[in-house]
Design an enzyme around this catalytic site. Sequence first.
Site, short mmCIF file in Angstrom:
data_model
loop_
_atom_site.label_atom_id
_atom_site.label_comp_id
_atom_site.label_asym_id
_atom_site.label_seq_id
_atom_site.Cartn_x
_atom_site.Cartn_y
_atom_site.Cartn_z
N CYS A 265 0.80 -1.23 0.00
CA CYS A 265 0.00 0.00 0.00
C CYS A 265 0.82 1.27 0.00
O CYS A 265 0.74 2.06 -0.94
CB CYS A 265 -0.92 -0.01 1.21
C1 UGA Z 1 -1.25 0.28 5.57
C2 UGA Z 1 -2.03 1.21 6.53
O1 UGA Z 1 -1.52 1.07 7.86
C3 UGA Z 1 -3.53 0.87 6.51
O2 UGA Z 1 -4.22 1.80 7.32
C4 UGA Z 1 -4.03 0.97 5.08
O3 UGA Z 1 -5.41 0.67 4.97
C5 UGA Z 1 -3.25 0.02 4.22
O4 UGA Z 1 -1.86 0.36 4.27
C6 UGA Z 1 -3.79 0.12 2.81
O5 UGA Z 1 -3.61 1.17 2.17
O6 UGA Z 1 -4.52 -0.78 2.35
P1 UGA Z 1 -0.21 -2.20 5.75
O7 UGA Z 1 0.44 -1.94 4.42
O8 UGA Z 1 -0.90 -3.49 5.96
O9 UGA Z 1 -1.31 -1.04 6.08
O10 UGA Z 1 0.98 -2.11 6.79
P2 UGA Z 1 1.36 -1.32 8.13
O11 UGA Z 1 1.07 -2.16 9.30
O12 UGA Z 1 0.81 0.05 8.12
O13 UGA Z 1 2.97 -1.26 7.95
C7 UGA Z 1 3.56 -0.67 6.79
C8 UGA Z 1 5.06 -0.67 6.88
O14 UGA Z 1 5.52 0.33 7.78
C9 UGA Z 1 5.70 -1.97 7.36
O15 UGA Z 1 6.81 -2.27 6.54
C10 UGA Z 1 6.12 -1.68 8.79
O16 UGA Z 1 7.21 -2.45 9.20
C11 UGA Z 1 6.49 -0.21 8.69
N1 UGA Z 1 6.38 0.54 9.98
C12 UGA Z 1 5.17 0.73 10.58
C13 UGA Z 1 7.51 1.11 10.55
O17 UGA Z 1 8.64 0.97 10.01
N2 UGA Z 1 7.40 1.83 11.71
C14 UGA Z 1 6.21 2.03 12.31
O18 UGA Z 1 6.18 2.72 13.36
C15 UGA Z 1 5.07 1.46 11.75
#
Ligand code: UGA
Length: 423
Positions: A265
């Site tokens: 995403c």
């Molecule tokens: C993300 C959004 O969080 C959702 O709200 C959204 O609906 C979704 O995209 C979408 O557009 O469909 P997602 O891709 O499943 O969800 O993943 P996240 O849990 O948000 O993590 C994304 C990335 O950021 C991961 O690689 C994670 O490791 C990284 N991350 C997250 C960090 O490096 N630091 C943080 O503090 C949080």
Amino acid sequence: MMNISIIGTGYVGLVTGVCFAKLGNNIICVDVDKKKIEMINKGVPPIYEEGLEQLLVENKNRIHATKDYEHAIQNTDVTFICVGTPSKEDGSIDLKFVKKAAEEIGKQLKNKDKWHLVVMKSTVLPGTTRDIVLPLLEQYSGKKAGKDFGLTMNPEFLREGVAVKDFLEPDRIVIGYYDDKSRKVLKELYKDFSCPILETSLSAAEMIKYASNAFLATKISFINEIGNMCKKLDIDTYEVAEGMGLDKRIGRAFLDSGIGWGGSCFPKDLDALISWAKRIGEESNIISSVVEVNKKQPLKMIELLKKHVPKLKGKSVGVLGLAFKPNTDDIRESRAIPVVKQLLKEKAVVKAFDPKAMENFKKMFPQIKYCSSAEETLDSDAVLILTKWEEFKKLDYTEKIVIDGRRLLEAKNTAKIYEGVCW
Ligand code: UGA
């Protein structure tokens, strides 16, 4: 209770369908993939999401999958468009599945006497529902939006892995609407939810989704940029994040520094927004920098590794974690990809392990060694932690050189030599 059809059974479509079934509605899922249809009809979800299988089995009598648009549209009152919106080579969004769905729905509406509500849920750029979906629906149905059928835009905010929970306990629901009847019908469908329901224009709803993802990615790149400074100054960025997060205007969430964001995403949505800004003659300086910071961040791992193993040629490097985040087999835009690429470029011997994502990674990198357990990767000259899987906490790091991209405290507290990217 409503009769609902869902076009597309990816993780958004299937989770939406199964959760609406749990709330008492009847669901018809439409997909072109015969295998997926058979699996859903047997009560087996084609993707893994926590809690999804149980809900699918419990509500089997209210969920049915088919490839037949006619059956789906004629037997339901509301249709959600949940098809994929992949990126083209240049980063712009590919709308071919959205257009096809709008055409097919339009064709069916032509032969339907009753009013029908179309809900756009796929992530599309501002203006798409009004300027592309609406005209296609009108063209193929020969009917008028806002009179013969309704149209709304209802973005999803589901995280992979916790999508069922995110659907059932959302922070907010956004209803972008074209006409008042559509607004009321969609609001009725969400009547059991206790979170705020925001009613907006179609295009504002589309922008809320992009702006939210871009802002979340910005928080991560921001703390990583601060984190890189902290590392040089011997400051623990997590202490800084805690201090910042206590300010209600900032908040602690999404300030976990590390090797950056990946997944299906954030990368796709930010690229689409940047290329959209260019097309409408506007600047996207902040979002472009957020992407640039994220490109460089994983390579900090190699920089830190070389402090302790200066020449990587012929040295074995254990790679713990290949998925873009824990609890998924998804490797799309995983930070492991640029890290492994660089290790191979410098001729290191890569020994990788991931509890779920090795099969997917093998397709991209058949040339590295895949270990049968996490312990096996530890038998290397140095170990890199790229995904925060629970089971990596239990490993014995005492004799190891560990470079940590995800702040695994168990490794931090026990490794012989330890380097965290931003702490
Ligand atoms: C993300 C959004 O969080 C959702 O709200 C959204 O609906 C979704 O995209 C979408 O557009 O469909 P997602 O891709 O499943 O969800 O993943 P996240 O849990 O948000 O993590 C994304 C990335 O950021 C991961 O690689 C994670 O490791 C990284 N991350 C997250 C960090 O490096 N630091 C943080 O503090 C949080």
